[in-house]
Design an enzyme around this catalytic site. Structure first.
Site, PDB file in Angstrom:
ATOM      1  N   GLU A 139       0.875  -1.185   0.000  1.00  5.08           N
ATOM      2  CA  GLU A 139       0.000   0.000   0.000  1.00  5.08           C
ATOM      3  C   GLU A 139       0.902   1.221   0.000  1.00  5.08           C
ATOM      4  O   GLU A 139       1.876   1.278   0.753  1.00  5.08           O
ATOM      5  CB  GLU A 139      -0.899  -0.013   1.247  1.00  5.08           C
ATOM      6  N   GLU A 144      -2.362  11.493   3.133  1.00  2.01           N
ATOM      7  CA  GLU A 144      -3.219  10.947   4.181  1.00  2.01           C
ATOM      8  C   GLU A 144      -3.003  11.683   5.489  1.00  2.01           C
ATOM      9  O   GLU A 144      -1.918  12.197   5.760  1.00  2.01           O
ATOM     10  CB  GLU A 144      -2.929   9.452   4.398  1.00  2.01           C
TER      11      GLU A 144
HETATM   12  C1  LIG Z   1      -8.803   4.895   3.573  1.00  2.00           C
HETATM   13  O1  LIG Z   1      -7.507   5.052   3.223  1.00  2.00           O
HETATM   14  C2  LIG Z   1      -6.505   4.505   4.019  1.00  2.00           C
HETATM   15  C3  LIG Z   1      -5.244   4.752   3.289  1.00  2.00           C
HETATM   16  O2  LIG Z   1      -4.289   4.941   4.135  1.00  2.00           O
HETATM   17  C4  LIG Z   1      -6.729   3.039   4.287  1.00  2.00           C
HETATM   18  O3  LIG Z   1      -5.727   2.524   5.129  1.00  2.00           O
HETATM   19  C5  LIG Z   1      -8.067   2.873   4.896  1.00  2.00           C
HETATM   20  O4  LIG Z   1      -8.362   1.512   5.036  1.00  2.00           O
HETATM   21  C6  LIG Z   1      -9.128   3.522   4.072  1.00  2.00           C
HETATM   22  N1  LIG Z   1     -10.288   3.632   4.862  1.00  2.00           N
HETATM   23  C7  LIG Z   1     -11.448   3.560   4.359  1.00  2.00           C
HETATM   24  C8  LIG Z   1     -12.474   3.806   5.329  1.00  2.00           C
HETATM   25  O5  LIG Z   1     -11.726   3.338   3.202  1.00  2.00           O
END
Ligand SMILES: *[C@@H]1O[C@H](CO)[C@@H](O)[C@H](O)[C@H]1NC(C)=O
Ligand SMILES: *[C@@H]1O[C@H](CO)[C@@H](O)[C@H](O)[C@H]1NC(C)=O
Length: 330
Positions: A139, A144
């Site tokens: 990832e 962020e």
């Molecule tokens: C949103 O983005 C982050 C990226 O760091 C990820 O880790 C997370 O699971 C995501 N959360 C949702 C709620 O989609």
């Protein structure tokens, strides 16, 4: 979306004494602008938030009907609901998570032209990439954080990798950002990942006040790098602000976050990724009691993130992305 799928990675060797300079030139293979985001190039993710957020991810019909997604030829807006008061039994505030249909591997580069990002207590937005079987295929979090406003504004972006086991970063490396954690493995340190903190005004309210800017990301089989250039900056490299069909990443300067393969087999930890835009609330980061207490308890007068998100829809009128373009170079 324009797909030419030209693969051009040229090595230019400059014969200047003993020095050899590798110049990576990438050609644009895909661009997402305005209506492209709503024309089948992205899937609407509607499953339960894997990070326990106070959110309901809606489908495209719902997003369109309630104007949570909005596009013209030139701009794309993605927002959360800012009108509905929720009860504790409602699953969460309506929002949108988009995932690109296409995947992008190494070598490739991306330029994200962002005019505005979600802000406000309880919000947790991200622009990131990931592959199947998370975290085994990696990832890459390009943008962020938890951009609360009020006291202790978060105005610093975080660039982070999350990986399978056995991937760490050297403490000292050629980057301008500040190391937050060296261990990229999702299984370690509560899945903090190996984060790098950017300078001020790269995130949150002050990013928005300045009109946003450009994030760049390059991934190869031996490193991953992330850059940021603010709107109006004289340091934006040629090609980035113009949305050129070619970019030369060696002209992008020292990255803010640099993740080399010194103690991490980048080639095997990172496979082809989908690009994701998400906006959640509270959950495993913004909702942690100690984080909420530090960030927002005093300024909101509410002791719990979920309660705040439920009761205060108008607090989320600035919880939107305004995206000028996302360009992929391969
Ligand atoms: C949103 O983005 C982050 C990226 O760091 C990820 O880790 C997370 O699971 C995501 N959360 C949702 C709620 O989609
Ligand atoms: C939908 O959202 C866009 C972007 O914020 C805004 O310009 C437009 O006026 C909204 N449309 C309606 C019907 O509210």
């Amino acid at each position: 979306m324009h797909s030419t799928f030209i693969h051009l990675l040229s090595s230019i060797v400059l014969a200047t004494g003993l020095h050899q300079v590798q110049a990576a030139t990438y050609t644009q293979s895909t661009s997402y602008i305005g209506n492209d985001f709503l024309s089948g190039d992205f899937n609407f993710f509607t499953a339960t938030d894997p990070t326990a957020g106070r959110v309901t991810y809606v489908d495209q019909a719902t997003a369109t009907a309630s104007n949570l997604t909005f596009a013209t030829d030139d701009v794309f807006v993605l927002r959360a609901d800012d009108t509905t008061v929720l009860t504790a039994s409602d699953p969460g505030r309506n929002s949108v998570r988009l995932e690109s249909v296409l995947t992008f591997g190494s070598p490739s580069a991306m330029v994200l032209d962002i005019a505005h990002m979600p802000e406000g207590c309880g919000t947790w937005p991200a622009l990131w990439t990931y592959g199947p079987n998370w975290p085994a295929t990696g990832e890459i979090d390009i943008m962020e954080g938890i951009p609360f406003s009020g006291v202790n504004n978060q105005n610093n972006n975080q660039g982070t990798l999350h990986t399978g086991p056995s991937c760490t970063m050297p403490a000292s490396r050629d980057q301008t950002g500040t190391v937050l954690n060296d261990d990229c493995a999702a299984a370690d340190d509560g899945n903090d990942g190996c984060g790098v903190e950017f300078a001020a005004n790269t995130f949150g309210p002050s990013f928005n006040a300045a009109g946003g800017g450009w994030f760049g990301m390059e991934r190869t089989s031996t490193f991953i790098s992330i850059w940021f250039w603010p709107r109006g900056s004289t340091t934006v490299p040629a090609g980035v602000s113009e949305g050129s069909t070619e970019v030369i990443t060696d002209n992008w300067g020292t990255p803010v976050a640099y993740f080399p393969n010194t103690d991490c087999d980048i080639a095997s930890e990172f496979e082809a990724h989908n690009f994701v835009i998400n906006l959640t609330f509270c959950g495993d980061w913004a909702g942690i009691t100690s984080v909420w207490d530090l960030a927002c308890a005093a300024s909101t007068g509410v002791s719990d993130c979920n309660d705040y998100v439920n009761a205060n829809p108008s607090a989320f009128s600035n919880a939107y992305f305004e995206i000028n373009s996302v360009r992929i170079y391969e």
